[in-house]
Scaffold this motif. Structure first.
Motif, PDB file in Angstrom:
ATOM      1  N   TYR A 162       0.875  -1.165   0.000  1.00 14.58           N
ATOM      2  CA  TYR A 162       0.000   0.000   0.000  1.00 14.58           C
ATOM      3  C   TYR A 162       0.913   1.216   0.000  1.00 14.58           C
ATOM      4  O   TYR A 162       1.778   1.347   0.875  1.00 14.58           O
ATOM      5  CB  TYR A 162      -0.895   0.003   1.242  1.00 14.58           C
ATOM      6  N   THR A 163       0.739   2.107  -0.999  1.00 25.22           N
ATOM      7  CA  THR A 163       1.667   3.219  -1.187  1.00 25.22           C
ATOM      8  C   THR A 163       0.919   4.500  -1.547  1.00 25.22           C
ATOM      9  O   THR A 163      -0.287   4.495  -1.800  1.00 25.22           O
ATOM     10  CB  THR A 163       2.660   2.927  -2.328  1.00 25.22           C
ATOM     11  N   THR A 164       1.696   5.600  -1.599  1.00 29.39           N
ATOM     12  CA  THR A 164       1.247   6.858  -2.187  1.00 29.39           C
ATOM     13  C   THR A 164       2.311   7.313  -3.172  1.00 29.39           C
ATOM     14  O   THR A 164       3.422   6.785  -3.191  1.00 29.39           O
ATOM     15  CB  THR A 164       1.029   7.958  -1.133  1.00 29.39           C
ATOM     16  N   ALA A 165       1.970   8.321  -3.974  1.00 23.38           N
ATOM     17  CA  ALA A 165       2.892   8.788  -5.013  1.00 23.38           C
ATOM     18  C   ALA A 165       4.155   9.407  -4.417  1.00 23.38           C
ATOM     19  O   ALA A 165       5.254   9.175  -4.903  1.00 23.38           O
ATOM     20  CB  ALA A 165       2.194   9.804  -5.915  1.00 23.38           C
ATOM     21  N   ILE A 166       4.003  10.201  -3.363  1.00 23.50           N
ATOM     22  CA  ILE A 166       5.147  10.925  -2.800  1.00 23.50           C
ATOM     23  C   ILE A 166       5.470  10.302  -1.448  1.00 23.50           C
ATOM     24  O   ILE A 166       4.975  10.723  -0.411  1.00 23.50           O
ATOM     25  CB  ILE A 166       4.841  12.425  -2.648  1.00 23.50           C
ATOM     26  N   CYS A 167       6.289   9.273  -1.476  1.00 22.80           N
ATOM     27  CA  CYS A 167       6.598   8.514  -0.261  1.00 22.80           C
ATOM     28  C   CYS A 167       7.979   7.878  -0.414  1.00 22.80           C
ATOM     29  O   CYS A 167       8.111   6.862  -1.088  1.00 22.80           O
ATOM     30  CB  CYS A 167       5.530   7.443  -0.050  1.00 22.80           C
ATOM     31  N   PRO A 168       9.006   8.487   0.180  1.00 27.82           N
ATOM     32  CA  PRO A 168      10.355   7.932   0.009  1.00 27.82           C
ATOM     33  C   PRO A 168      10.503   6.519   0.569  1.00 27.82           C
ATOM     34  O   PRO A 168      11.258   5.719   0.024  1.00 27.82           O
ATOM     35  CB  PRO A 168      11.251   8.919   0.745  1.00 27.82           C
ATOM     36  N   TYR A 169       9.773   6.182   1.633  1.00 28.48           N
ATOM     37  CA  TYR A 169       9.868   4.834   2.184  1.00 28.48           C
ATOM     38  C   TYR A 169       9.213   3.815   1.261  1.00 28.48           C
ATOM     39  O   TYR A 169       9.631   2.659   1.212  1.00 28.48           O
ATOM     40  CB  TYR A 169       9.268   4.770   3.591  1.00 28.48           C
ATOM     41  N   CYS A 170       8.195   4.251   0.509  1.00 33.61           N
ATOM     42  CA  CYS A 170       7.582   3.364  -0.487  1.00 33.61           C
ATOM     43  C   CYS A 170       8.592   3.030  -1.580  1.00 33.61           C
ATOM     44  O   CYS A 170       8.732   1.877  -1.987  1.00 33.61           O
ATOM     45  CB  CYS A 170       6.346   4.017  -1.101  1.00 33.61           C
ATOM     46  N   VAL A 171       9.298   4.058  -2.045  1.00 33.76           N
ATOM     47  CA  VAL A 171      10.326   3.853  -3.071  1.00 33.76           C
ATOM     48  C   VAL A 171      11.415   2.926  -2.535  1.00 33.76           C
ATOM     49  O   VAL A 171      11.853   1.994  -3.222  1.00 33.76           O
ATOM     50  CB  VAL A 171      10.921   5.204  -3.522  1.00 33.76           C
ATOM     51  N   ALA A 172      11.839   3.149  -1.305  1.00 37.42           N
ATOM     52  CA  ALA A 172      12.880   2.309  -0.702  1.00 37.42           C
ATOM     53  C   ALA A 172      12.416   0.860  -0.596  1.00 37.42           C
ATOM     54  O   ALA A 172      13.186  -0.066  -0.885  1.00 37.42           O
ATOM     55  CB  ALA A 172      13.270   2.858   0.677  1.00 37.42           C
TER      56      ALA A 172
END
Length: 90
Positions: A10-20
């Motif tokens: 589960y993510t959002t567009a602007i989320c550095p931890y999601c990218v990581a």
């Protein structure tokens, strides 16, 4: 790899931890299903109901709620993430 559990992020567009989290899973050679809660209010409500958390990412490996990126990395450091990715218990 068909017997390995599915991964849901589960993510959002602007989320550095999601990218990581995605970069880490990619480094493990794993695919995932991404659910963008910033685009889908129903998915956001389901995520909060399933996890009790409002932050992203929220990571599921099979039916197991791993938690966020830091939680996943803690499992990795403890040597418990790979067995979970392989379909065993953490």
């Amino acid at each position: 790899m068909s017997d390995t559990p599915a991964i849901t992020l589960y993510t959002t567009a602007i989320c550095p931890y999601c990218v990581a989290a995605k970069n880490f899973l990619r480094s493990k050679g794993r695919d995932w299903t991404e659910v963008r809660i910033d685009l889908d209010a129903d998915a956001r409500m389901k995520m909060v109901a399933d996890t009790g958390r409002t932050s992203v990412p929220q990571i599921f490996i099979g039916a197991t709620h791993v938690g966020g990126y830091d939680d996943m990395m803690a499992l990795q450091r403890a040597g418990k993430l790979q067995p979970l990715l392989d379909g065993g218990a953490a």
